[in-house]
Design an enzyme around this catalytic site. Structure first.
Site, PDB file in Angstrom:
ATOM      1  CB  ALA A 256      11.329 -31.096   8.984  1.00 29.24           C
ATOM      2  NE  ARG A 282       7.762   4.130  -7.484  1.00 24.28           N
ATOM      3  CZ  ARG A 282       7.938   4.109  -8.787  1.00 24.28           C
ATOM      4  NH1 ARG A 282       9.168   4.259  -9.291  1.00 24.28           N
ATOM      5  NH2 ARG A 282       6.910   3.921  -9.596  1.00 24.28           N
ATOM      6  CD  GLN A 293      -2.967   9.500   7.538  1.00 26.38           C
ATOM      7  OE1 GLN A 293      -4.043   8.926   7.404  1.00 26.38           O
ATOM      8  NE2 GLN A 293      -2.866  10.711   8.090  1.00 26.38           N
ATOM      9  CG  LEU A 352       8.822  -3.526  -3.686  1.00 26.64           C
ATOM     10  CD1 LEU A 352       8.565  -3.579  -2.193  1.00 26.64           C
ATOM     11  CD2 LEU A 352       9.782  -4.645  -4.080  1.00 26.64           C
ATOM     12  CD  GLU A 377       8.612 -31.409   5.982  1.00 25.12           C
ATOM     13  OE1 GLU A 377       8.027 -32.454   6.284  1.00 25.12           O
ATOM     14  OE2 GLU A 377       9.690 -31.394   5.387  1.00 25.12           O
TER      15      GLU A 377
END
Length: 398
Positions: A256, A282, A293, A352, A377
């Site tokens: 897993a 945007r 930058q 965002l 896990e």
């Protein structure tokens, strides 16, 4: 460099900036593209709503569709399984988790935990009974190892199985079990006088129940349950004959964890792509924010860690296919890739701005999901100690 050499260079691809696709064969690409298309069609249009509602509706139907894709137990051989390579399975995990960690968890628990345990440790009769319907998605499985008081230390498990004549009787509880309340069979690990043993518990067995866990703020589009075993009586042939000792469930966890190495990069890729697209469109101060930058520095650093992580996953996949992959190397991948995926998600959120917390975009959903992926896990600390022991030869666990 000659003009002819320069002419042979392909154009720069922001989606594959270092040419990782060149390492993949036609079958690899076909698996990836099939899972990507299914996820785009079946999961992405609905998953934000599922996440907001905190449910995964139609999970059994989804399982049958996944079985039709050949995605369940796809890296196993025979019994209706696809027999795909480790790299192909990894690519599928990446694409499932790019949609949502809950979908990849469904696939991982089914194939890498429940089916793998039966495939590796089960009798021929157990394999014939359970694996074909599980590969087809007709039967879901779950994997009961973690307990309310024992996660990172499974050796301290309190669930016990005792012999009673020719039967086994199991008492105990398991916690944080993916697929638990929708599973037709549970692979349950219990302490016995002979050491840790694995048992196949059909969901309709008297004394077995799987109440769903509510009020989660992570992996909300996923079924998570508790397993309660109250005097569950099983015939002798319910025990996995090849599983004796803690090494058996730990070997399943290693399978897993390998899927997580790839899957985490799927969540990271989804967030990177959302941030890149947003930065191009945007506008602030009269131009796209991608032209500033500081934003470009963030995008460059995100791309570096994303594609380094995919390269690492690919390398580990090739080692698994060659039979040379060590558990410590899987810990290396799980520790690095999940940690970097979370960092990528958080950086994407800053690009965002306020929109980063909206479910109109996938970023916050992936970020909260990865908080669960970080600790299941094997927590960060456990994988650090696995690597520390491998590096020094000294055991710091106890």
């Amino acid at each position: 460099m000659s003009q002819s050499s320069a002419a042979k260079r392909p154009p720069f691809d922001p989606g594959d900036p270092i040419g990782i696709d060149d390492l993949l064969g036609p079958e690899d690409l076909a698996v990836r593209d099939t899972v990507r298309a299914w996820s785009a069609d079946r999961i992405l249009p609905e998953v934000a709503d599922w996440y907001e509602r905190g449910e995964l509706p139609g999970v059994r139907e989804l399982a049958r569709e996944l079985g039709g894709l050949g995605a369940l137990g796809m890296h196993l051989e025979g019994y209706g399984c696809a027999g795909a390579s480790a790299v192909q399975y990894g690519l599928a995990c990446l694409e499932f988790e790019a949609a949502d960690s809950g979908i990849r968890s469904l696939v991982s628990v089914q194939g890498s935990l429940a089916m793998y345990a039966i495939h590796r440790f089960g009798s021929e009769e157990q394999k014939q009974r359970w694996l074909p319907p599980m590969a087809a998605g007709e039967t879901l499985g779950c994997f009961g190892l973690t307990e309310p008081d024992h996660g990172s230390d499974p050796a301290g498990m309190r669930t016990r199985a005792r012999r009673d004549g020719g039967d086994w009787v199991i008492e105990g509880r398991k916690m944080w079990i993916t697929n638990g309340s929708v599973a037709g069979v549970a692979v349950v690990w219990a302490a016995t006088d002979e050491g840790v043993r694995g048992f196949l518990v059909p969901a309709d067995t008297p004394g077995f129940s799987a109440p769903e866990i509510r009020h989660k703020w992570s992996l909300r589009a996923s079924v998570t349950s508790e397993l309660v075993l109250d005097g569950v009586r099983l015939p002798a042939d319910a025990a996995l004959p090849g599983a004796q000792g803690l090494g058996a469930p730990l070997s399943c966890l290693n399978q897993a964890r390998y899927g997580i190495v790839w899957g985490a990069m799927g969540a990271a890729r989804a967030c990177f792509e959302a941030a890149l697209g947003y930065a191009r469109e945007r506008e602030q101060f009269g131009r796209p924010i991608g032209g500033f930058q500081l934003t470009q520095a963030k995008l460059a650093d995100m791309a570096l860690e994303l594609h380094k992580g995919i390269l690492l996953a690919h390398h580990l996949g090739r080692r698994m296919d060659a039979g040379t992959l060590r558990p410590e190397q899987v810990s290396f991948g799980k520790l690095n890739n999940v940690r970097e995926a979370i960092a990528i998600c958080r950086t994407a959120r800053t690009i965002l701005g306020a929109n980063g917390i909206s479910l109109e975009y996938p970023v916050m959903r992936h970020a909260t999901n990865l908080e669960s992926v970080l600790t299941y896990e094997g927590t960060v600390e456990m994988h650090q100690l696995v690597l520390g022991k491998a590096l020094t030869g000294l055991d710091a666990f106890r």
